[in-house]
Design a protein around this motif. Structure first.
Motif, mmCIF file in Angstrom:
data_model
loop_
_atom_site.group_PDB
_atom_site.id
_atom_site.type_symbol
_atom_site.label_atom_id
_atom_site.label_comp_id
_atom_site.label_asym_id
_atom_site.label_seq_id
_atom_site.Cartn_x
_atom_site.Cartn_y
_atom_site.Cartn_z
ATOM 1 N N UNK A 18 0.965 -1.205 0.083
ATOM 2 C CA UNK A 18 0.177 0.452 -0.071
ATOM 3 C C UNK A 18 1.144 0.795 0.040
ATOM 4 N N UNK A 19 0.536 2.290 -0.121
ATOM 5 C CA UNK A 19 1.392 3.642 -0.191
ATOM 6 C C UNK A 19 0.668 4.270 1.115
ATOM 7 N N UNK A 20 1.513 4.620 1.853
ATOM 8 C CA UNK A 20 1.431 5.365 3.348
ATOM 9 C C UNK A 20 1.740 6.999 3.195
ATOM 10 N N UNK A 21 1.575 7.470 3.487
ATOM 11 C CA UNK A 21 1.768 8.718 3.833
ATOM 12 C C UNK A 21 1.878 9.319 5.101
ATOM 13 N N UNK A 22 2.439 10.443 6.110
ATOM 14 C CA UNK A 22 3.193 11.196 7.084
ATOM 15 C C UNK A 22 3.440 11.998 6.617
ATOM 16 N N UNK A 23 2.963 13.124 7.873
ATOM 17 C CA UNK A 23 3.463 14.363 8.299
ATOM 18 C C UNK A 23 3.426 15.106 9.519
ATOM 19 N N UNK A 24 3.951 15.770 9.787
ATOM 20 C CA UNK A 24 4.162 16.049 11.661
ATOM 21 C C UNK A 24 3.863 16.074 11.939
ATOM 22 N N UNK A 25 2.246 16.541 12.064
ATOM 23 C CA UNK A 25 1.345 16.476 13.279
ATOM 24 C C UNK A 25 0.960 14.689 13.418
ATOM 25 N N UNK A 26 1.393 14.054 12.412
ATOM 26 C CA UNK A 26 1.260 12.326 12.946
ATOM 27 C C UNK A 26 2.674 11.984 13.884
ATOM 28 N N UNK A 27 4.058 12.717 13.756
ATOM 29 C CA UNK A 27 4.903 12.359 14.026
ATOM 30 C C UNK A 27 4.567 13.149 15.688
ATOM 31 N N UNK A 28 4.777 13.877 16.205
ATOM 32 C CA UNK A 28 4.419 15.076 17.482
ATOM 33 C C UNK A 28 2.971 13.970 17.707
ATOM 34 N N UNK A 29 1.821 13.773 17.421
ATOM 35 C CA UNK A 29 1.162 13.225 18.511
ATOM 36 C C UNK A 29 1.709 11.479 18.740
ATOM 37 N N UNK A 30 2.162 10.446 17.274
ATOM 38 C CA UNK A 30 3.079 9.431 18.281
ATOM 39 C C UNK A 30 3.607 9.712 19.450
ATOM 40 N N UNK A 31 4.586 11.420 19.107
ATOM 41 C CA UNK A 31 5.819 11.260 20.248
ATOM 42 C C UNK A 31 4.651 11.360 21.588
ATOM 43 N N UNK A 32 3.994 12.527 21.666
ATOM 44 C CA UNK A 32 3.283 12.903 22.704
ATOM 45 C C UNK A 32 1.788 11.861 23.188
ATOM 46 N N UNK A 33 2.056 10.885 22.347
ATOM 47 C CA UNK A 33 1.599 8.794 23.280
ATOM 48 C C UNK A 33 2.850 8.631 23.622
ATOM 49 N N UNK A 34 3.770 9.247 23.421
ATOM 50 C CA UNK A 34 5.131 8.178 24.828
ATOM 51 C C UNK A 34 5.134 8.673 25.885
ATOM 52 N N UNK A 35 4.191 9.861 26.177
ATOM 53 C CA UNK A 35 4.747 10.639 27.424
ATOM 54 C C UNK A 35 5.235 11.451 26.650
ATOM 55 N N UNK A 36 5.842 12.244 25.971
ATOM 56 C CA UNK A 36 6.872 13.061 25.433
ATOM 57 C C UNK A 36 6.384 14.461 25.624
ATOM 58 N N UNK A 37 7.291 15.563 25.833
ATOM 59 C CA UNK A 37 6.695 16.820 25.872
ATOM 60 C C UNK A 37 6.590 17.479 27.351
ATOM 61 N N UNK A 38 7.758 16.819 28.777
ATOM 62 C CA UNK A 38 7.517 16.646 30.009
ATOM 63 C C UNK A 38 8.891 17.194 30.720
ATOM 64 N N UNK A 39 8.918 18.167 30.783
ATOM 65 C CA UNK A 39 8.480 19.469 30.925
ATOM 66 C C UNK A 39 8.496 19.984 29.526
ATOM 67 N N UNK A 40 7.438 20.899 29.320
ATOM 68 C CA UNK A 40 6.571 21.263 28.231
ATOM 69 C C UNK A 40 7.543 21.531 27.392
ATOM 70 N N UNK A 41 8.382 22.578 28.320
ATOM 71 C CA UNK A 41 9.590 24.009 27.820
ATOM 72 C C UNK A 41 11.179 23.609 27.372
ATOM 73 N N UNK A 42 10.952 22.047 27.974
ATOM 74 C CA UNK A 42 12.347 21.867 27.675
ATOM 75 C C UNK A 42 12.659 21.977 26.580
ATOM 76 N N UNK A 43 14.100 21.955 25.958
ATOM 77 C CA UNK A 43 14.864 21.890 25.004
ATOM 78 C C UNK A 43 14.818 20.423 24.118
ATOM 79 N N UNK A 44 15.160 19.364 25.153
ATOM 80 C CA UNK A 44 15.267 18.322 24.867
ATOM 81 C C UNK A 44 14.016 18.000 23.993
ATOM 82 N N UNK A 45 12.596 17.853 24.650
ATOM 83 C CA UNK A 45 11.090 17.956 24.393
ATOM 84 C C UNK A 45 10.862 18.445 23.192
ATOM 85 N N UNK A 46 10.934 19.254 23.277
ATOM 86 C CA UNK A 46 10.775 20.391 22.076
ATOM 87 C C UNK A 46 11.407 19.382 21.261
ATOM 88 N N UNK A 47 12.226 18.610 21.072
ATOM 89 C CA UNK A 47 12.042 18.245 19.805
ATOM 90 C C UNK A 47 11.884 16.869 19.445
#
Length: 292
Positions: free
Chosen positions: A16-45
């Motif tokens: 099959x053909x698949x596609x993704x963009x930054x929103x899919x990547x961000x959602x996946x990372x948030x689903x892993x618990x990324x973004x804590x602390x929200x303003x940490x430069x390491x988490x912003x990546x």
């Protein structure tokens, strides 16, 4: 109905053909618990589109992912979803995954092993874009009650955990709603959201996706041992040795091996356990290979 091994192995790859963009990547990372602390430069990546990089385990969900439900839709496979557990996962990225992409994904049943009381279905998936191969993954599905058909038992050699104290140990809290957020990346198995289905499958309540624990552990290794550089990951595989319930704490122990001290590549072995259940195993035989 027993698995028709011959039909499953003879079936052509499903492409099959698949596609993704930054929103899919961000959602996946948030689903892993990324973004804590929200303003940490390491988490912003992991969370901010202007700085975004892609954890290689995103390959398991890109374009909706290839997981339990996909493996069970293969020709010759007709089993009860409540009898299926994700047994293991391995991903080999062939280069850093792009934040936005379009690719062709092909999957096929590579092997069916007879473990006596259960069968193990091994699903091989490859993805490539216009620039060449992106990743190869292997998904192992453990199907209770489908063994005993006289097939090969499969490989039994497993990587060993070093007999010494781990080099690093970190803990990651699993939120009560983490499975509900992670499933938005494409794994809709009701085992992770529906209490009635979870009880039918033998669990007191819904469990976290194995692939969520898988991603949480890889992020911990990247952030702790690889200076946050996810592009250094060359491969990552594990067995799912137990479950995590949302609200628990995952403790991840890491051992470095094979480094020469000059900033080159090496191997990290890891194990993960659930703290609140006296160290109940969650991930075992886990290995991350990495480059300079």
């Amino acid at each position: 109905m027993p698995i028709d091994t011959a039909a499953a192995l003879a079936a052509p790859p499903r492409t099959i053909e698949i596609s993704w963009d930054h929103k899919d990547v961000q959602l996946y990372h948030l689903g892993l618990g990324a973004g804590v602390p929200a303003t940490d430069p390491l988490e912003l990546r992991y969370t901010l589109e202007s700085r975004l990089h892609v954890l290689p385990s995103f390959a398991t969900v890109a374009g909706g992912g290839v997981g339990v439900l996909d493996g069970l839709s293969a020709p010759g496979v007709d089993v009860d979803l409540a009898a299926v557990l994700h047994g293991g996962q391995h991903v080999t990225p062939h280069r850093p995954l792009p934040v936005r992409g379009e690719a062709t994904r092909s999957s096929r049943v590579e092997a069916v092993y007879d473990k006596g009381k259960a069968a193990v279905i091994v699903l091989r998936t490859e993805a490539a874009d216009a620039d060449g191969p992106l990743w190869t993954s292997h998904t192992e599905l453990y199907v209770r009650g489908e063994g005993g058909f006289g097939g090969e038992r499969g490989p039994s050699v497993r990587p060993s955990t070093p007999v010494r104290e781990p080099d690093r140990v970190v803990e990651r809290a699993i939120r009560e709603d983490q499975a509900l957020l992670y499933r938005l990346s494409g794994d809709w198995n009701p085992l992770h959201a529906d209490p009635d289905f979870a009880r039918l499958a033998g669990f007191e309540r819904p469990i976290l996706h194995g692939l969520c624990s898988y991603g949480v552990a890889l992020k911990a290794v990247a952030d702790t041992l690889l200076d946050g550089n996810v592009a250094r990951v060359r491969g990552y595989g594990t067995r799912f040795t137990g479950v995590v319930f949302p609200g628990e704490t995952l403790r991840i122990a890491m051992w470095r091996e094979g480094e020469d001290g000059s900033g080159g590549g090496g191997v990290a072995r890891l194990e993960a356990v659930a703290v609140e259940r006296d160290g109940a195993p969650v991930l075992g035989d886990a290995v991350v290979t990495y480059g300079p």
